[in-house]
Motif scaffolding. Structure first.
Motif, short mmCIF file in Angstrom:
data_model
loop_
_atom_site.label_atom_id
_atom_site.label_comp_id
_atom_site.label_asym_id
_atom_site.label_seq_id
_atom_site.Cartn_x
_atom_site.Cartn_y
_atom_site.Cartn_z
N TYR A 40 29.58 -9.61 -29.84
CA TYR A 40 28.47 -8.53 -29.67
C TYR A 40 29.11 -7.50 -28.74
CZ TYR A 40 24.01 -6.63 -28.69
OH TYR A 40 22.83 -5.72 -28.63
N ALA A 71 22.64 -10.25 -35.06
CA ALA A 71 22.36 -10.51 -33.50
C ALA A 71 20.98 -10.34 -33.36
CB ALA A 71 23.27 -10.07 -32.65
N GLU A 72 20.48 -9.09 -33.76
CA GLU A 72 19.30 -8.58 -33.24
C GLU A 72 18.25 -9.60 -33.98
OE1 GLU A 72 18.80 -4.45 -33.33
OE2 GLU A 72 20.43 -4.22 -32.00
N LEU A 107 26.18 -14.47 -30.61
CA LEU A 107 25.43 -14.13 -29.02
C LEU A 107 25.69 -15.32 -28.12
CD1 LEU A 107 22.12 -12.67 -30.01
CD2 LEU A 107 23.73 -11.39 -29.00
N SER A 108 26.46 -16.33 -28.90
CA SER A 108 26.29 -17.62 -28.09
C SER A 108 27.40 -17.60 -26.92
CB SER A 108 27.01 -18.75 -28.81
OG SER A 108 25.91 -19.07 -30.01
N SER A 163 16.15 -4.24 -34.59
CA SER A 163 15.29 -2.86 -33.96
C SER A 163 16.21 -1.90 -33.62
CB SER A 163 15.00 -3.59 -32.54
OG SER A 163 14.42 -4.79 -32.83
N SER A 164 17.59 -1.74 -33.43
CA SER A 164 18.18 -0.71 -32.91
C SER A 164 18.52 0.03 -34.17
CB SER A 164 19.59 -1.10 -32.12
OG SER A 164 20.52 -1.75 -32.75
N THR A 177 23.02 -15.79 -34.19
CA THR A 177 23.07 -16.89 -33.02
C THR A 177 24.25 -17.18 -32.45
OG1 THR A 177 21.26 -17.88 -34.13
CG2 THR A 177 22.31 -19.29 -32.43
N SER A 182 17.29 -13.04 -33.11
CA SER A 182 16.33 -12.98 -31.73
C SER A 182 14.96 -12.36 -32.12
CB SER A 182 16.78 -12.12 -30.50
OG SER A 182 15.83 -12.09 -29.57
N ASN A 183 14.92 -11.42 -33.06
CA ASN A 183 13.55 -10.86 -33.83
C ASN A 183 12.75 -11.94 -34.56
OD1 ASN A 183 13.66 -8.20 -32.60
ND2 ASN A 183 14.74 -7.39 -34.17
N VAL A 210 7.45 -4.94 -39.55
CA VAL A 210 8.03 -6.26 -39.14
C VAL A 210 9.54 -6.02 -38.94
CG1 VAL A 210 8.92 -8.45 -40.07
CG2 VAL A 210 6.44 -7.76 -40.65
N ALA A 211 10.09 -6.62 -37.76
CA ALA A 211 11.23 -6.07 -37.46
C ALA A 211 12.49 -6.83 -38.16
CB ALA A 211 11.49 -6.27 -35.79
N ALA A 227 12.85 -15.07 -34.01
CA ALA A 227 12.55 -16.20 -33.19
C ALA A 227 11.02 -16.49 -33.26
CB ALA A 227 13.03 -16.22 -32.06
N ARG A 228 10.10 -15.55 -33.40
CA ARG A 228 8.69 -15.59 -33.26
C ARG A 228 8.20 -16.34 -34.44
NH1 ARG A 228 7.05 -9.25 -32.78
NH2 ARG A 228 9.11 -9.72 -31.53
N TYR A 229 9.07 -16.57 -35.52
CA TYR A 229 8.49 -17.08 -36.62
C TYR A 229 8.81 -18.77 -36.76
CZ TYR A 229 8.26 -12.43 -38.07
OH TYR A 229 8.02 -11.04 -37.76
#
Lengths: 493, 486
Positions: free
Chosen positions: A378, A319-320, A369-370, A212-213, A366, A323-324, A208-209, A326-328
């Protein structure tokens, strides 16, 4: 304590191979320990039946002479690794009821190597935390206590369940993931070895991310040799992860040696931070002395951008993550809180499903990154990240490894620093810079503080040079002779 | 082809830029191994990644990259050796990851150009701003159940090329020409099948108006998701007129996204600039930057097929075809290939006529594409050979062709089987001619006055021979035996 629980992987493997013990016996001993120490809350999901079935299968392979490298070794799997047919929670309510149909590459590698799955270990929610207090499944308690004080202490985080399980001898080893220190800091807090390899060394597929970097899998063990064995099985190129590197995996275990003669070891002066307990400073100096005595050359070096690492990390990682995560969204799996329309269903599912720390980081991410803030936060953070990496590159032209403390403090009480996220984030001040640079690092238990709590030293190395990191760690391990068990463990099962 | 809108206060011109979404022809999706086949049962072409499951990672489809670069080369565009994938973040149920993986700051293809073939035979170059790769979203089905929306993820993750033009299109007709030409090139390259009905090629149009002679651009509106050539023209025309009416009535155009209602033939506001999402683009940390070598690009360039513009000129030069015939033949690569096989070593103009008239007529009547033609180009060529050799006349050839179109088969065999071989034997034709002259003295007499009366005799010989008589030989025999006009 059952004497089998005191064995290292290396010792257990030898006795299994000689048929002095069976994998089933070894697993049963650990399952007993799991039960005895359930109060530590090290596991979110226990899998005793699977463990016994796997142990019996291992015994069969050992009997047929088909034993793999970690045959019959009972381990804990951080509940961030997706495991087929076993619930995977990431320590979050939002994954309630989620049972993957697939197995992460690294956990699959370990099962292929013969490991026995004791269960899924507790962790900070989505690996966000440094004390294992943000899990939806409750905090993890360290098996350690201060001398003469029964107050429950944190095991560190985010791989707190894994650290507690290995320190309490429930598991011979466990997997962790390290984004900014989540393997090394809890290893230091619980008196065990924790290693984060070079970014790209282990596949992230099926884990589970968080960020990621930065996310990397790694082992948590009681000895450096065991860490090498575990990492050997975990690492390797995976075509399913584009950030996994197609680098040959050396025989770390076979090549492991405590010989540091002729190595140049750097002491980064920027790691002498304000308000660091003197005991940690003294341990650091002692570590340097041990290496000097073993024939290494100690050099003071400078990593000038170190002080920007934490703020940089706390821009990039959230930041990552924003976004990671968001799928939840409550649409396909996990928690769904129905509301009158789509937007409110999203809002309620995520508000109910994510805990406070995760929500805080999603908001931060969020924000940075806006539109209008992206360049200031960022983009700037990415530039600083490159500077931090360049600091390391420059230093590693002069030295072969760096020696630092792992954490700026000893383990603290559960509940402490809870109201002050920044104080909590400072836990990772020594581990975050190398994470940003993608470099390998290890924490080795090196001594006790005045209250009898374990302290760790960190060795950092060049990208892809896990061997030197492990060798220096082994030299420290031998010099430190750290053998203290967590208090009270002696009386257990 | 100047397009003007006559307003109450003067003449207006329009400025249009198109953003085309073209589905890349690949077997699997842009970042997963799931199939891209059209028409599967809902949610049967879905990899774990496409469903946004935890821990799943994208792996870039090398074939999609190759197709994008090939397309860029076909558009005579700059290929960027370094490009990056970014995440475009927004929430929607047909977007399981919560972000679309797209290219934003560094697209794989930069500036290029597309040549429009204008109806007057001239051309106009329209600039291409960029081409980038991105993953498509799934499909929301709002009309299957009364209170619920269903999601089909079969499309989700399919590779798209977004091809953005410069605002250099000056009329609805030019927009259609642009779309047609782009479609032709994509189909030549084999990088997109151009099927608008399946949604494999669709476009958004940015439309603004300004008074004739003005240099600055007006405020634009974007019309989303135009999925037929007809709608492209109608939507742009309607939108331009709406803007002119608005401005002339003292209003101002508001920058916004609009939808085209094809039933009413008008555009409607979808969302304003203020409501626009903040997509929070950032480089996707799961994907490394795409690094291409010049060698890789050169190899793809060397393997490009001949493109329609070049082919058109070659057809005119080598085969002596008119611009119109050449245009018609090169519009589809399959047609051009068919023509070239048919024309090889033969009368090219005749071949072009047969392809454009007889073959196209036959295909249109039977609802087939050229790929499904029952007559293979080699067979059509053999038929032309029979005409050239004098075995059959052009007229008989049409009957043979009709037979070939029904049952297929070799034209020579059909000629033999049906006894259609042309009668070129003087000894067979002479008695027929002689008898006709003997039996029809009145007609013979009229030949003295009217040289065209000979045609009656020709018709009678053809009738007597079932159309098989060699018309040249019949003409020669009649000319020799009939009296000349005085």
């Amino acid at each position: 304590m059952n004497e089998l629980l005191g064995l290292s992987i290396t010792q257990a493997a030898a006795r299994l191979a000689a048929r002095e013990i069976s994998a089933r016996e070894l697993t049963l001993a650990h399952l007993d320990a799991m039960e005895a120490y359930r109060s530590l809350n090290a596991f979110i999901t226990e899998t005793p039946e699977r463990a016994l079935a796997m142990a019996e299968a291992s015994d069969g392979r050992i009997g047929r002479g088909e034993a793999a490298s970690l045959e019959g070794i009972p381990i804990g799997m951080k509940d961030l690794y997706c495991t087929a047919d076993i619930p995977t929670t990431a320590g979050s309510r939002i994954l309630a009821g989620f049972v993957p149909t697939y197995e992460s590459t690294v956990s699959a590698n370990l099962w292929d190597a013969g490991c026995v799955c004791l269960g899924k270990t507790n962790l900070d929610e989505f690996a966000m935390g440094s004390a294992n207090v943000t899990s939806h499944h409750g905090h993890v308690t360290s098996p350690w206590t201060r001398a003469g004080d029964n107050a429950a202490l944190v095991p560190g985080g985010s791989s707190g369940g894994s650290a507690a399980a290995v320190a309490a001898r429930i598991a011979m080893a466990a997997t962790g993931t390290d984004t900014g220190g989540s393997i090394r800091q809890p290893a230091a807090f619980t008196g065990i070895v924790g290693m984060k390899p070079t970014y790209g060394r282990c596949s992230r597929w099926g884990i589970v991310a968080f960020a990621s970097s930065l996310d990397q899998a790694g082992p948590m063990t009681r000895t450096v040799a065991d860490a090498a064995l575990m990492l050997q099985a975990m690492a390797g190129f995976d075509s399913k992860d584009m950030t996994s590197a197609d680098h040959e995996v050396p025989d770390w275990s076979g090549l492991l040696k405590a010989d540091v003669r002729g190595l140049r070891i750097g002491i980064p002066k920027e790691y002498r931070v304000d308000a660091m307990p003197e005991e940690i400073e003294r341990l650091w100096q002692r570590g340097a002395e041990w290496l000097r005595a073993a024939g290494a050359e100690l050099v003071e070096v400078s990593l000038p951008h170190t002080r920007y690492a934490l703020p940089t990390y706390y821009i990039i990682a959230p930041a990552e993550a924003s976004s990671n995560l968001a799928r939840y969204d409550g649409m396909r799996f996990g928690l769904r809180e129905e509301a009158e329309d789509l937007t409110r269903t999203y809002m309620r599912s995520r508000a109910e499903g994510f805990g406070a720390e995760v929500q805080r980081r999603v908001l931060i991410g969020t924000y940075v990154l806006s539109a209008g803030y992206y360049d200031a936060y960022y983009v700037k953070a990415q530039k600083v990240r490159r500077r931090i990496a360049e600091d390391f590159s420059a230093v590693f032209e002069r030295v072969d490894a760096l020696l630092t403390p792992t954490a700026p403090s000893a383990p603290f009480r559960i509940g402490e620093k809870m109201d002050d996220p920044v104080a909590m984030y400072l836990n990772d001040v020594f581990t975050v810079p190398s994470s940003l640079a993608g470099l390998p690092g290890i924490s080795v238990p090196a001594g006790l503080d005045g209250q009898g709590l374990p302290l760790g030293l960190q060795v950092l190395g060049r990208a892809w040079d896990e061997q030197t990191v492990l060798d220096v760690a082994l030299a420290l391990e031998e010099a430190a002779g750290f053998a203290t068990l967590p208090y009270g463990l002696g009386e257990a099962p | 082809m100047s397009y003007r809108i006559a307003g109450g206060t003067g003449e207006w011109e329009i400025v249009v830029g198109l953003e085309v979404h073209a589905q890349v022809t690949t077997a699997s999706k842009l970042f997963s191994g799931a199939s891209t086949a059209f028409g599967g049962e809902p949610n049967t072409h879905v990899a774990l990644l496409d469903a946004g499951l935890p821990g799943m990672l994208p792996v870039l489809n090398a074939r999609a990259v190759e197709q994008a670069v090939t397309t860029g080369l076909g558009l005579d565009a700059q290929i960027n050796l370094l490009s990056t994938f970014e995440r475009k973040n927004y929430f929607y149920p047909d977007l399981p990851l919560g972000y679309q993986i797209s290219q934003y700051q560094e697209p794989i293809v930069g500036r290029g150009a597309l040549l429009l073939d204008l109806p007057d035979g001239g051309t106009k170059s329209v600039g291409i701003t960029r081409l980038h790769l991105e993953a498509d979203a799934g499909k929301s089905l709002h009309d299957r159940l009364a209170d619920e929306t269903l999601i089909d993820l079969n499309r989700c993750g399919v590779a798209l090329m977004e091809i953005v033009s410069e605002p250099e299109i000056a009329s609805p007709e030019e927009a259609v020409l642009y779309m047609r030409k782009l479609r032709t090139i994509l189909r030549y390259l084999g990088t997109c099948d151009g099927d608008m009905e399946k949604g494999n090629l669709r476009c958004d149009a940015n439309v603004s108006v300004r008074r004739v002679g003005e240099r600055t651009l007006g405020t634009r509106c974007e019309i989303k998701n135009l999925n037929s050539m007809r709608f492209v023209a109608r939507a742009i025309d309607h939108e331009a007129r709406r803007q002119v009416d608005l401005i002339e009535a003292g209003g101002a155009v508001v920058q916004e996204t609009r939808l085209f209602d094809s039933e009413r033939g008008e555009t409607r506001s979808m969302r304003s600039k203020e409501e626009a999402h903040d997509y929070r683009y950032f480089p996707d940390p799961d994907l490394l930057p795409v690094q291409l070598t010049q060698d890789y690009v050169d190899r793809l360039k060397a393997s490009l097929p001949e493109l329609p513009d070049t082919k058109r000129l070659r057809f005119m030069a080598d085969y002596g075809l008119s611009a119109q015939d050449a245009d018609a033949l090169v519009a589809e690569r399959a047609t051009a290939d068919y023509f070239e096989v048919t024309a090889k070593g033969r009368d090219a103009k005749l071949a072009a006529n047969w392809v454009l008239n007889d073959l196209f007529g036959q295909l249109a009547a039977s609802g087939r594409t050229i790929e499904q033609s029952p007559v293979a180009p080699a067979q059509l060529g053999a038929l032309l050979d029979l005409i050239a050799e004098g075995t059959i006349s052009g007229k008989i050839a049409r009957d043979v062709f009709a037979a070939m179109a029904v049952d297929g088969g070799d034209p020579a065999a059909i000629v033999e089987a049906k006894g259609l071989r042309q009668v070129s034997d003087t000894s067979a034709l002479e008695p027929i001619v002689d008898r006709l002259i003997e039996d029809n003295p009145a007609q013979v007499e009229s030949c003295r006055k009217n040289p065209k009366a000979i045609g009656w005799f020709t018709g009678q010989v053809m009738k007597a021979t079932g159309g098989k008589a060699n018309p040249q030989l019949v003409g020669r025999l009649l000319a020799a035996k009939l009296p000349r006009a005085e």
